[in-house]
Design a protein around this motif. Structure first.
Motif, PDB file in Angstrom:
ATOM      1  N   TYR A  46      47.863  22.427  29.434  1.00  0.00           N
ATOM      2  CA  TYR A  46      48.912  22.931  30.319  1.00  0.00           C
ATOM      3  C   TYR A  46      48.651  24.388  30.660  1.00  0.00           C
ATOM      4  O   TYR A  46      48.670  24.776  31.833  1.00  0.00           O
ATOM      5  N   TRP A  47      48.411  25.202  29.657  1.00  0.00           N
ATOM      6  CA  TRP A  47      48.235  26.636  29.886  1.00  0.00           C
ATOM      7  C   TRP A  47      46.938  26.949  30.612  1.00  0.00           C
ATOM      8  O   TRP A  47      46.875  27.910  31.399  1.00  0.00           O
ATOM      9  N   GLN A  48      45.902  26.156  30.385  1.00  0.00           N
ATOM     10  CA  GLN A  48      44.653  26.345  31.137  1.00  0.00           C
ATOM     11  C   GLN A  48      44.897  26.142  32.636  1.00  0.00           C
ATOM     12  O   GLN A  48      44.428  26.925  33.471  1.00  0.00           O
ATOM     13  N   LEU A  49      45.632  25.108  32.955  1.00  0.00           N
ATOM     14  CA  LEU A  49      45.915  24.814  34.360  1.00  0.00           C
ATOM     15  C   LEU A  49      46.865  25.847  34.961  1.00  0.00           C
ATOM     16  O   LEU A  49      46.710  26.231  36.123  1.00  0.00           O
ATOM     17  N   VAL A  50      47.838  26.308  34.185  1.00  0.00           N
ATOM     18  CA  VAL A  50      48.736  27.362  34.675  1.00  0.00           C
ATOM     19  C   VAL A  50      47.935  28.616  35.018  1.00  0.00           C
ATOM     20  O   VAL A  50      48.177  29.261  36.050  1.00  0.00           O
ATOM     21  N   ALA A  51      46.973  28.963  34.171  1.00  0.00           N
ATOM     22  CA  ALA A  51      46.148  30.143  34.437  1.00  0.00           C
ATOM     23  C   ALA A  51      45.368  29.977  35.739  1.00  0.00           C
ATOM     24  O   ALA A  51      45.207  30.941  36.501  1.00  0.00           O
ATOM     25  N   GLU A  52      44.900  28.775  36.018  1.00  0.00           N
ATOM     26  CA  GLU A  52      44.168  28.528  37.263  1.00  0.00           C
ATOM     27  C   GLU A  52      45.104  28.602  38.469  1.00  0.00           C
ATOM     28  O   GLU A  52      44.746  29.161  39.513  1.00  0.00           O
ATOM     29  N   VAL A  53      46.311  28.051  38.322  1.00  0.00           N
ATOM     30  CA  VAL A  53      47.267  28.051  39.434  1.00  0.00           C
ATOM     31  C   VAL A  53      47.684  29.472  39.790  1.00  0.00           C
ATOM     32  O   VAL A  53      47.846  29.811  40.968  1.00  0.00           O
ATOM     33  N   THR A  54      47.881  30.308  38.798  1.00  0.00           N
ATOM     34  CA  THR A  54      48.411  31.655  39.016  1.00  0.00           C
ATOM     35  C   THR A  54      47.323  32.721  39.131  1.00  0.00           C
ATOM     36  O   THR A  54      47.650  33.910  39.218  1.00  0.00           O
ATOM     37  N   ALA A  55      46.063  32.324  39.131  1.00  0.00           N
ATOM     38  CA  ALA A  55      44.973  33.296  39.203  1.00  0.00           C
ATOM     39  C   ALA A  55      45.078  34.127  40.486  1.00  0.00           C
ATOM     40  O   ALA A  55      45.176  33.565  41.578  1.00  0.00           O
ATOM     41  N   PRO A  56      45.084  35.471  40.378  1.00  0.00           N
ATOM     42  CA  PRO A  56      45.169  36.310  41.577  1.00  0.00           C
ATOM     43  C   PRO A  56      43.855  36.289  42.352  1.00  0.00           C
ATOM     44  O   PRO A  56      42.801  35.960  41.785  1.00  0.00           O
ATOM     45  N   PRO A  57      43.874  36.633  43.645  1.00  0.00           N
ATOM     46  CA  PRO A  57      42.630  36.637  44.425  1.00  0.00           C
ATOM     47  C   PRO A  57      41.609  37.631  43.904  1.00  0.00           C
ATOM     48  O   PRO A  57      40.409  37.445  44.071  1.00  0.00           O
ATOM     49  N   ASP A  58      42.072  38.716  43.290  1.00  0.00           N
ATOM     50  CA  ASP A  58      41.168  39.674  42.652  1.00  0.00           C
ATOM     51  C   ASP A  58      41.911  40.308  41.487  1.00  0.00           C
ATOM     52  O   ASP A  58      43.124  40.278  41.394  1.00  0.00           O
ATOM     53  N   GLY A  59      41.151  40.857  40.566  1.00  0.00           N
ATOM     54  CA  GLY A  59      41.754  41.472  39.396  1.00  0.00           C
ATOM     55  C   GLY A  59      41.940  40.479  38.273  1.00  0.00           C
ATOM     56  O   GLY A  59      41.774  39.268  38.447  1.00  0.00           O
ATOM     57  N   PRO A  60      42.314  40.967  37.101  1.00  0.00           N
ATOM     58  CA  PRO A  60      42.478  40.086  35.940  1.00  0.00           C
ATOM     59  C   PRO A  60      43.702  39.199  36.078  1.00  0.00           C
ATOM     60  O   PRO A  60      44.683  39.576  36.724  1.00  0.00           O
ATOM     61  N   PRO A  61      43.666  38.017  35.477  1.00  0.00           N
ATOM     62  CA  PRO A  61      44.828  37.126  35.548  1.00  0.00           C
ATOM     63  C   PRO A  61      45.978  37.638  34.691  1.00  0.00           C
ATOM     64  O   PRO A  61      45.774  38.372  33.716  1.00  0.00           O
ATOM     65  N   GLU A  62      47.181  37.258  35.051  1.00  0.00           N
ATOM     66  CA  GLU A  62      48.354  37.607  34.265  1.00  0.00           C
ATOM     67  C   GLU A  62      48.401  36.713  33.027  1.00  0.00           C
ATOM     68  O   GLU A  62      48.231  35.493  33.119  1.00  0.00           O
ATOM     69  N   PRO A  63      48.589  37.294  31.828  1.00  0.00           N
ATOM     70  CA  PRO A  63      48.604  36.464  30.615  1.00  0.00           C
ATOM     71  C   PRO A  63      49.715  35.416  30.655  1.00  0.00           C
ATOM     72  O   PRO A  63      50.865  35.729  30.997  1.00  0.00           O
ATOM     73  N   THR A  64      49.386  34.202  30.330  1.00  0.00           N
ATOM     74  CA  THR A  64      50.392  33.158  30.210  1.00  0.00           C
ATOM     75  C   THR A  64      50.978  33.188  28.803  1.00  0.00           C
ATOM     76  O   THR A  64      50.377  33.754  27.882  1.00  0.00           O
ATOM     77  N   PRO A  65      52.171  32.597  28.604  1.00  0.00           N
ATOM     78  CA  PRO A  65      52.690  32.505  27.234  1.00  0.00           C
ATOM     79  C   PRO A  65      51.723  31.796  26.290  1.00  0.00           C
ATOM     80  O   PRO A  65      51.634  32.157  25.111  1.00  0.00           O
ATOM     81  N   GLY A  66      50.990  30.809  26.804  1.00  0.00           N
ATOM     82  CA  GLY A  66      50.009  30.129  25.955  1.00  0.00           C
ATOM     83  C   GLY A  66      48.886  31.057  25.528  1.00  0.00           C
ATOM     84  O   GLY A  66      48.466  31.044  24.365  1.00  0.00           O
ATOM     85  N   ALA A  67      48.404  31.887  26.454  1.00  0.00           N
ATOM     86  CA  ALA A  67      47.354  32.844  26.115  1.00  0.00           C
ATOM     87  C   ALA A  67      47.882  33.894  25.153  1.00  0.00           C
ATOM     88  O   ALA A  67      47.180  34.322  24.230  1.00  0.00           O
ATOM     89  N   ALA A  68      49.142  34.321  25.350  1.00  0.00           N
ATOM     90  CA  ALA A  68      49.742  35.299  24.440  1.00  0.00           C
ATOM     91  C   ALA A  68      49.882  34.708  23.041  1.00  0.00           C
ATOM     92  O   ALA A  68      49.643  35.398  22.034  1.00  0.00           O
TER      93      ALA A  68
END
Length: 307
Positions: free
Chosen positions: A271-293
């Motif tokens: 779930y969190w892997q896919l959330v990270a892909e969905v919310t990935a910004p066009p440039d710059g680092p991704p925003e940490p998901t609760p799963g990553a935290a």
């Protein structure tokens, strides 16, 4: 113009550059009031009807529905509301078109073997997609009887907002996420639930999840800075959430046991892997998901226990 200063329906149509049929249509629907009737019963319009007709046609050219045109003409200030509503409608239509465009590119830029599977996935979600299925998943995964306010806060952090201008990869990730949450919920089988979800263990889930929301927020700050897992306020808040939820003290022994328990708990990493892909910004680092935290904090706890 006749001696009485009024126009026939044909004269009004000619001055407006439209047809008699159009004038009659708007007149029949009450958008274009008549100034009177001729002796023969024909419609007559005053000069003010020309400006009103032009306004009607301009609004219709912008796609404003006839009922909304009538509302815009009825009272002062209504036009602003109608325009704002139309802007919202157009924005939603553009979002749907952008989503469909990215989905079509996704289907175009793949092999024939991949295409059927991708078509099945993207065809299962609307354009743009909603998040109701994701919210249902979390309501099934979370322990029962959490306060409504806390559930809303958790959903705000756990349910990703579909991007307004998605890439094909984000469309695929969201479609896979939708398929993931639409299957059997991991939380429905007791043996697959985290220990903190099982009431016989004596936990207070509301205390736990309230603390975890805070801990994840604290962990996100060093994660954005690229710092590796480490001791500090975020880890202390994380451990305190588990300790307070079961009425225990935060001791070195408790921390060692907590690390072992969390390492064995069921996870929803996909779930969190896919959330990270969905919310990935066009440039710059991704925003940490609760799963990553959670993973960052668990790694910090593990490193601390090994020291």
């Amino acid at each position: 113009m006749s001696p009485d200063g009024l126009w026939s329906i044909g004269e009004l149509a000619e001055r407006a550059g439209t047809t008699v049929k159009t004038v009659r249509f708007y007149s029949d629907r009450g958008l274009l009031p008549e100034a009177g009737r001729s002796a023969g019963g024909h419609r007559r319009y005053g000069p003010e009807a020309l400006d009103r007709l032009r306004t009607i046609r301009s609004l219709r050219a912008l796609g404003v529905p006839v009922p909304e045109v009538g509302r815009a003409l009825e009272r002062d200030g209504a036009l602003e509301d109608v325009v704002a509503g139309r802007l919202r409608d157009v924005g939603a239509q553009l979002a749907a078109l952008r989503w469909r465009e990215a989905a079509l590119h996704l289907l175009q830029d793949c092999t024939a073997e991949e295409r059927a599977d991708r078509l099945r996935l993207v065809g299962a979600v609307s354009a743009p997609p909603g998040t109701a299925a994701l919210a249902r998943f979390w309501r099934g995964w979370l322990p029962p009887r959490l306060p409504a306010r806390l559930v809303s806060e958790i959903l705000e952090h756990a349910v990703p907002r579909p991007p307004d201008d998605p890439t094909p990869a984000q469309v695929l990730a969201f479609a896979r996420l939708h398929a993931f949450v639409s299957g059997p919920c991991p939380g429905t089988a007791r043996q697959r639930q985290p220990a903190a979800h099982r009431p016989e263990e004596g936990y207070r889930p509301a205390v736990l999840y309230g603390g975890l929301v805070e801990a994840y927020g604290l962990a996100a700050q060093p994660m954005r800075a690229g710092r590796p897992p480490h001791r500090g306020e975020a880890l202390d808040c994380f451990v305190s959430a588990y300790a307070c939820s079961r009425g225990a003290r935060d001791t070195p022994g408790f921390r060692r046991g907590l690390g072992s328990q969390l390492a064995a708990d069921p996870r929803i990493d996909r779930y969190w892997q896919l959330v990270a892909e969905v919310t990935a910004p066009p440039d710059g680092p991704p925003e940490p998901t609760p799963g990553a935290a959670h993973d960052w904090l668990l790694a910090a706890l593990s490193d601390e226990s090994a020291a």
